[in-house]
Design an enzyme around this catalytic site. Sequence first.
Site, mmCIF file in Angstrom:
data_model
loop_
_atom_site.group_PDB
_atom_site.id
_atom_site.type_symbol
_atom_site.label_atom_id
_atom_site.label_comp_id
_atom_site.label_asym_id
_atom_site.label_seq_id
_atom_site.Cartn_x
_atom_site.Cartn_y
_atom_site.Cartn_z
ATOM 1 N N LYS A 28 -26.068 -21.656 65.276
ATOM 2 C CA LYS A 28 -26.180 -22.113 63.885
ATOM 3 C C LYS A 28 -27.639 -22.087 63.439
ATOM 4 O O LYS A 28 -28.548 -22.413 64.228
ATOM 5 C CB LYS A 28 -25.610 -23.536 63.774
ATOM 6 N N SER A 103 -19.946 -27.875 57.972
ATOM 7 C CA SER A 103 -20.960 -26.940 57.550
ATOM 8 C C SER A 103 -21.208 -25.787 58.522
ATOM 9 O O SER A 103 -21.886 -24.830 58.161
ATOM 10 C CB SER A 103 -22.276 -27.691 57.324
ATOM 11 N N SER A 127 -18.896 -31.388 60.959
ATOM 12 C CA SER A 127 -19.327 -30.009 60.705
ATOM 13 C C SER A 127 -19.045 -29.019 61.825
ATOM 14 O O SER A 127 -19.189 -27.811 61.614
ATOM 15 C CB SER A 127 -20.821 -29.967 60.355
#
Lengths: 425, 107
Positions: A28, A103, A127
């Site tokens: 990420k 997210s 997330s």
Amino acid sequence: MEHNGYITETEIQGRPDGPLAGRTVAVKDNLSTEGVRTTCGSAMLEAYVPPYDATVVERLKQAGATITGKTNMDEFGMGTTTETSAFGAVENPAAPGRVPGGSSGGSAAVVAAGDADLALGTDTGGSVRCPAAFCGVVGIKPTYGLVSRYGLVAYANSLEQVGPIAPTVTEAAELLEVIAGPDSHDATTHDATDHGTDYEFAAAADGDVDGLTVGVPTELLDGAHEGVREQFRAAIESLESQGVTTQAVSLPSVEHAVEAYYVIAMGEASSNLARYDGVRYGVSGGYDGDWNDSFARSREAGFGEEVKRRVLLGTYALSAGYQDKYYRKAQDARAWVQQDFDAAFESVDVLASPTMPVPPFERGESLDDPLQMYLADANTTPVNLANLPAISVPVGETDGLPVGLQFVGPAFGEKTIIRAGSALS
Amino acid sequence: MTEVRDTPDERGDDPDGDEGVDTGTVAHVAGLARVDLAGDEPERFAAQFEEILGYFETLDEVPEIERDPELTNVMRPDEVTESLDREAALRNASETEDGQFKGPRVS
């Protein structure tokens, strides 16, 4: 790639041997990678190149992984759909036309599409688990303190953890083994062996749930979409046929988890994001005027709308006269949630609920209605407030849309939730 | 960054929340947060904040909880270790001078 899952594609080769040798891992884009830009999905950090590796990235390299790139995400982790990224929205490979969740939507999407074997996400209020559920893959949010946050660009420090996303429970557990463990660079890390357990997470994925007691919090099931509840019930029946005892439990505090989570997360965000001043890093327009003017203009240019919204709401909730009304009450709610979970774990081994109360949204659906987006986090945020571990595993589809089931365990109970999750695959 | 330019009586001191959120409140908070707003953001944020803060007010129903946090002493001796060199630390800055960050004038 066609799903816009990566912000930056690259190839970082780890050591030639190790438990992840020969495997690809996507990371990420809020996890620092030395020499590879790390944007957090924000125009503010479009050109930011970290001078050091996050501890989890260092551990991936040591374990022999090949890092394939930096995955797309809601800006600074602020979103449930991966539509607030300055680098464009991510598409859901498992449900065309729908959001991948957020997210960590890019991480879940590249795993679901087979573009990477494994991925790292971060979970502040769901997330990792939300995109895992929406994309039909597995995601783990570890106990607070199990995994180092050093090099993770902070959104809400007291809530967030780095966690694995993978096609199967066993693979997610293998990746967790690599990243878990204390780190002298993060004073909030703990050694699991000081908490009556060890790091043999993959071995726990043996599917042996005979005798396990699973509690189902009514508050996390009642409001869920009917199709989601059907898949959830079918999974519970499967567990019962494997020797699991289930019982309904009540956690009245979780009715206030979403608002407590958002007050705390926005408060921490308003402070954490003060570092983006356009001087040390971040967008700098060479504006005229004094520090305050220049700072405010740089942040107008660099931040997207959801980030501004959260920084402003956090500033408001912490400002003179409002702290007691919002922040102190949110801390009370957080302590209440922790007590409710502690009490529940006196009679059950794990708790189970739908990961998300709804199937994946249509793209664009929630953008103009932030409160609606926040409310979708009802089942995931209590876990972060209570610092507990949770896993989301796929349990079928409703109208062709993936459904995830979440197991929550007591602190450092990763092996129990991994075992429970493995019984559903 | 502790200086507060707007005095509290100018705007927004309404801890009971019953006066609602208007564009003036949004502008006041944006000033405190040092974030300029663009276009119709003040109007949109005012309407959204009204709804979101209204929802946050359900926290009033939360009972006062006896909090007993487990505190661990994480202090350690201060030992000098390797850290980033100055050049690396300055690499992402848009302007530097004599090995230091260069920012806009303070006032």
